[in-house]
Design a protein around this motif. Structure first.
Motif, PDB file in Angstrom:
ATOM      1  N   VAL A 502       1.051 -20.497  22.559  1.00 59.26           N
ATOM      2  CA  VAL A 502       1.793 -21.200  21.514  1.00 59.26           C
ATOM      3  C   VAL A 502       3.216 -21.411  21.993  1.00 59.26           C
ATOM      4  O   VAL A 502       3.792 -20.575  22.687  1.00 59.26           O
ATOM      5  N   LYS A 503       3.795 -22.547  21.644  1.00 54.08           N
ATOM      6  CA  LYS A 503       5.144 -22.862  22.095  1.00 54.08           C
ATOM      7  C   LYS A 503       6.204 -22.207  21.222  1.00 54.08           C
ATOM      8  O   LYS A 503       7.291 -21.875  21.692  1.00 54.08           O
ATOM      9  N   ARG A 504       5.889 -22.018  19.931  1.00 52.86           N
ATOM     10  CA  ARG A 504       6.833 -21.387  19.007  1.00 52.86           C
ATOM     11  C   ARG A 504       6.082 -20.420  18.102  1.00 52.86           C
ATOM     12  O   ARG A 504       4.995 -20.724  17.621  1.00 52.86           O
ATOM     13  N   PHE A 505       6.708 -19.273  17.846  1.00 49.60           N
ATOM     14  CA  PHE A 505       6.097 -18.278  16.970  1.00 49.60           C
ATOM     15  C   PHE A 505       6.435 -18.522  15.501  1.00 49.60           C
ATOM     16  O   PHE A 505       5.821 -17.900  14.629  1.00 49.60           O
ATOM     17  N   SER A 506       7.400 -19.355  15.229  1.00 50.31           N
ATOM     18  CA  SER A 506       7.751 -19.622  13.832  1.00 50.31           C
ATOM     19  C   SER A 506       6.607 -20.376  13.157  1.00 50.31           C
ATOM     20  O   SER A 506       6.012 -21.284  13.735  1.00 50.31           O
ATOM     21  N   SER A 507       6.277 -19.970  11.943  1.00 56.08           N
ATOM     22  CA  SER A 507       5.172 -20.583  11.208  1.00 56.08           C
ATOM     23  C   SER A 507       5.429 -20.444   9.720  1.00 56.08           C
ATOM     24  O   SER A 507       6.292 -19.675   9.278  1.00 56.08           O
ATOM     25  N   VAL A 508       4.668 -21.184   8.946  1.00 57.36           N
ATOM     26  CA  VAL A 508       4.853 -21.167   7.499  1.00 57.36           C
ATOM     27  C   VAL A 508       4.530 -19.795   6.919  1.00 57.36           C
ATOM     28  O   VAL A 508       5.223 -19.301   6.019  1.00 57.36           O
ATOM     29  N   ASP A 509       3.481 -19.149   7.424  1.00 60.30           N
ATOM     30  CA  ASP A 509       3.080 -17.852   6.885  1.00 60.30           C
ATOM     31  C   ASP A 509       3.887 -16.692   7.458  1.00 60.30           C
ATOM     32  O   ASP A 509       3.662 -15.535   7.089  1.00 60.30           O
ATOM     33  N   GLN A 510       4.827 -16.975   8.355  1.00 61.81           N
ATOM     34  CA  GLN A 510       5.724 -15.954   8.917  1.00 61.81           C
ATOM     35  C   GLN A 510       4.936 -14.795   9.532  1.00 61.81           C
ATOM     36  O   GLN A 510       5.270 -13.629   9.350  1.00 61.81           O
ATOM     37  N   ALA A 511       3.905 -15.120  10.266  1.00 64.81           N
ATOM     38  CA  ALA A 511       3.044 -14.084  10.822  1.00 64.81           C
ATOM     39  C   ALA A 511       3.690 -13.344  11.980  1.00 64.81           C
ATOM     40  O   ALA A 511       3.356 -12.174  12.235  1.00 64.81           O
ATOM     41  N   GLY A 546       9.139 -18.538  22.970  1.00 65.65           N
ATOM     42  CA  GLY A 546       8.656 -18.963  21.656  1.00 65.65           C
ATOM     43  C   GLY A 546       9.351 -18.326  20.488  1.00 65.65           C
ATOM     44  O   GLY A 546       9.135 -18.731  19.343  1.00 65.65           O
ATOM     45  N   TYR A 547      10.195 -17.311  20.723  1.00 65.24           N
ATOM     46  CA  TYR A 547      10.906 -16.651  19.632  1.00 65.24           C
ATOM     47  C   TYR A 547      12.108 -17.479  19.191  1.00 65.24           C
ATOM     48  O   TYR A 547      12.648 -18.292  19.948  1.00 65.24           O
ATOM     49  N   THR A 548      12.549 -17.220  17.957  1.00 64.42           N
ATOM     50  CA  THR A 548      13.739 -17.871  17.409  1.00 64.42           C
ATOM     51  C   THR A 548      14.851 -16.842  17.283  1.00 64.42           C
ATOM     52  O   THR A 548      14.668 -15.797  16.640  1.00 64.42           O
ATOM     53  N   VAL A 549      16.011 -17.124  17.898  1.00 70.26           N
ATOM     54  CA  VAL A 549      17.178 -16.255  17.803  1.00 70.26           C
ATOM     55  C   VAL A 549      18.045 -16.758  16.661  1.00 70.26           C
ATOM     56  O   VAL A 549      18.398 -17.944  16.618  1.00 70.26           O
TER      57      VAL A 549
END
Length: 648
Positions: A502-511, A546-549
């Motif tokens: 996956v390119k980004r771990f951010s998602s609607v369900d905040q998994a 893929g993480y968001t800082v």
């Protein structure tokens, strides 16, 4: 009620096989039926009647029998036989002791050896069928209704409901003249408005089984119940019966029923303190069937009441209560306190499903309970074989996502490794991925199982379930891959193919990560800009992994903050994590497992992590992690057991 019980029991008995001996749950009696289907030598006044089994002499047709009023009145005053167990006999070979002598069922010499004297034969579908209408010939119904006219109204309603229930059980349709006569009698009673709520509910349930939603009798019952609720004369036990009835026949589009249900909610809130454990469980189950998520106040009060009577719940009731609260989306802190107190003591002998349900409840409510989790871990070490793969998965997933490492973690993971090795193929692929992903949160890396889940065979098996690979499954595999790359550099097994990352771990369900809270950022923005001498930072930066800082600050080799235009000269990077309450467990200040894993990985990627959280008084406080990038300890080739859960 004697005549009512006798005739209703005769209806049931005559519809059974002639050789069948069966208990009827009517007035708690067992009816003794002759081969002709008549009710003989029986009383119903708090006595036990034993069915006398006719001899089996071969397959015979069941003859339709004329039942008269005299047969209904035939009652014997002789002492009743008492069933006793005879040593050496099976449970279905009972002898009957009567008047000091032993009566043993006789078997014809010509009967088949494989047939027990008490074994019913299967009736054929031709002339053996019983015409129930013949049971009511001779004006039995009219005579019965005449007798019941002198009974108290509640007894009369209960008797009619019993007879209608027998008709429902044996498939008599509502348009049958006999059933219509009984329904008319019931409607006359309902219109009088003198019947108690319990009997009204019994009539309503039978009417719904006969005619469904459109039944005029159901409408009359609900109108009478609504009037009783308005008069505030419904007891706790009656409220439970009303909820059970509404769970069957409630129609959301009916405004009258919606208003009645709302009134019942308010009335039940005043009765909550009088409810017993079983009643709390039943009402929550009814609310679940009625999909009453909006009844928040009532559900919270029931949850609070459940905390007071938690010790009285059976295992099955605890499972139902917690499952209902999870679906209804409400919980009470005192319920968790009651669980902390009572659950650990009952884990040793309880149903394994109870353990997994408790852990699932703690996970959904983000409650990190040390007494419960320690008891669950110890129970898992001792009794892991008793649990199914799904139950095991729920326990490990809850501990991992709530970032709880029990004191017996070494024994627990050793047992988990043994279970995975012996029952690997029994786990569903997605469930197995979630278990291994939860272990990553606790810094336990099952290296041998990583190689299995990254193998082409397992990935094909994962796709063979008929559903495309969703982002959650791919995200979990990607995070396991990152752990093997960043935290287990000595792992040389198979890797996850790059096209599945996956390119980004951010998602609607905040998994995988919780987004930054805008309110907290507003608190930090001004002081941070003043501290740095300008807006020398950037927000919501995506890293290559893929993480968001939340907030990133870049420094040169001398430690000076670089403006955004000079970030190409970056020597060190700082990641500010603005941690709101949603990133912590609800009842403690421990980070959730996904947030703890994200910080570990950021440090491994070269970031210096600074934690910023909002204190209880509203002020911001900073916690600087000054530890540098962690290096994984070197292991000698002969001292590393790849099958173990390794802690780097």
């Amino acid at each position: 009620m004697k005549s009512i019980a006798c005739i209703s029991s005769s209806v049931r008995a005559a519809c059974q096989h002639t050789s069948a001996c069966f208990p009827l749950n009517l007035n708690r009696a067992l009816i003794r039926c002759s081969p002709a289907g008549r009710c003989t030598n029986a009383t119903f006044a708090s006595k036990t009647v034993v069915a006398q089994q006719p001899c089996v002499t071969g397959v015979r047709a069941f003859h339709s029998t004329h039942v008269s009023a005299a047969a209904v009145q035939q009652v014997s005053a002789a002492p009743l036989p008492t069933p006793v167990y005879v040593p050496g006999k099976r449970e279905d070979d009972l002898s009957v002791t009567q008047l000091g002598r032993c009566i043993t069922p006789q078997t014809s010499a010509t009967s088949a050896r494989h047939l027990s004297p008490y074994s019913p034969y299967t009736k054929t579908q031709s002339s053996t069928a019983v015409n129930i209408q013949s049971l009511f010939e001779g004006e039995v119904i009219q005579e019965l209704c005449t007798r019941m006219a002198h009974f108290p109204v509640n007894d009369r309603a209960e008797g009619l409901a019993t007879l209608l229930g027998a008709c429902v059980e044996f498939g008599v349709e509502a348009h049958n003249p006999l059933v219509s006569r009984l329904i008319n009698e019931c409607q006359e009673l309902i219109s009088s408005r003198d019947i108690e709520v319990a009997q009204l509910c019994q009539l309503g349930e039978v009417a719904y089984a006969l005619e469904g939603y459109q039944s005029a009798m159901v409408t009359g019952v609900l109108d009478s119940i609504g009037a009783a609720i308005e008069e505030n004369v419904v007891s706790p036990s009656e409220a439970v019966r009303v909820y059970s009835l509404l769970a069957l026949c409630y129609q959301p589009a009916n405004q009258k029923q919606t208003l009645m249900l709302s009134t019942l909610h308010r009335h039940t809130q005043r009765l909550v303190h009088r409810l017993k454990a079983r009643q709390v469980c039943d009402i929550l189950q009814s609310l679940l069937k009625l999909q009453q998520r909006q009844a928040i106040s009532l559900v919270l009060r029931l949850s609070h009441r459940a905390s007071r009577v938690f010790k009285a719940f059976s295992d099955d009731e605890v499972i139902k209560v917690l499952s209902a609260l999870m679906i209804l989306g409400q919980h009470d802190e005192e319920l968790l306190s009651a669980m902390d107190k009572h659950v650990p003591a009952r884990l040793g002998k309880c149903d394994p499903e109870l353990i997994s349900t408790v852990m699932e409840y703690c996970l959904q409510t983000r409650c990190r309970s040390e007494p419960i989790f320690e008891a669950v871990a110890e129970n898992f070490v001792c009794h892991a074989e008793r649990h199914t793969t799904l139950q095991i998965a729920k326990q490990i997933i809850a501990m991992g996502r709530l970032n709880y490492l029990p004191q017996c973690s070494n024994q627990m993971f050793k047992e988990l490794e043994r279970i995975l090795s012996s029952r690997f193929s029994h786990f569903q692929p997605r469930s197995l991925i979630e278990v291994l992903h939860a272990c990553i949160h606790l810094e336990r890396f099952p290296l041998n199982f990583m190689s299995k889940v990254f193998s082409p065979y397992f990935l094909q098996r994962l796709q063979a379930q008929g559903e495309p690979l969703d982002k959650n499954a791919l995200g979990q595999l990607t995070q396991i891959h990152l752990s093997s790359s960043l935290e287990c550099s000595y792992y040389w097994g198979p890797r996850l193919p790059f096209f599945l990352h996956v390119k980004r771990f951010s998602s609607v369900d905040q998994a995988f990560e919780t987004p930054m809270e805008s309110l907290l950022y507003k608190h930090v923005k001004g002081p941070l800009t003043h501290l740095l001498g300008g807006k020398f930072y950037s927000t919501s930066i995506f890293t290559y992994s893929g993480y968001t800082v939340d907030v990133e600050i870049c420094l040169d080799e001398n430690g000076f903050v670089l403006p955004l235009t000079e970030w190409d000269q970056t020597y060190r990077r700082m990641a500010l994590c603005l941690d709101g309450q949603s990133r912590f467990c609800n009842n403690t200040q421990h980070l959730l497992g996904k947030e703890a894993t994200k910080r570990r990985h950021l440090r491994r990627m070269g970031y210096e992590v600074v934690q910023v959280c909002l204190a209880k008084n509203g002020a911001s406080k900073l916690k600087l992690h000054t530890d540098k990038v962690y290096e994984c300890p070197h292991h000698k080739s002969g001292s590393l057991h790849l099958g173990s859960f390794i802690h780097c």
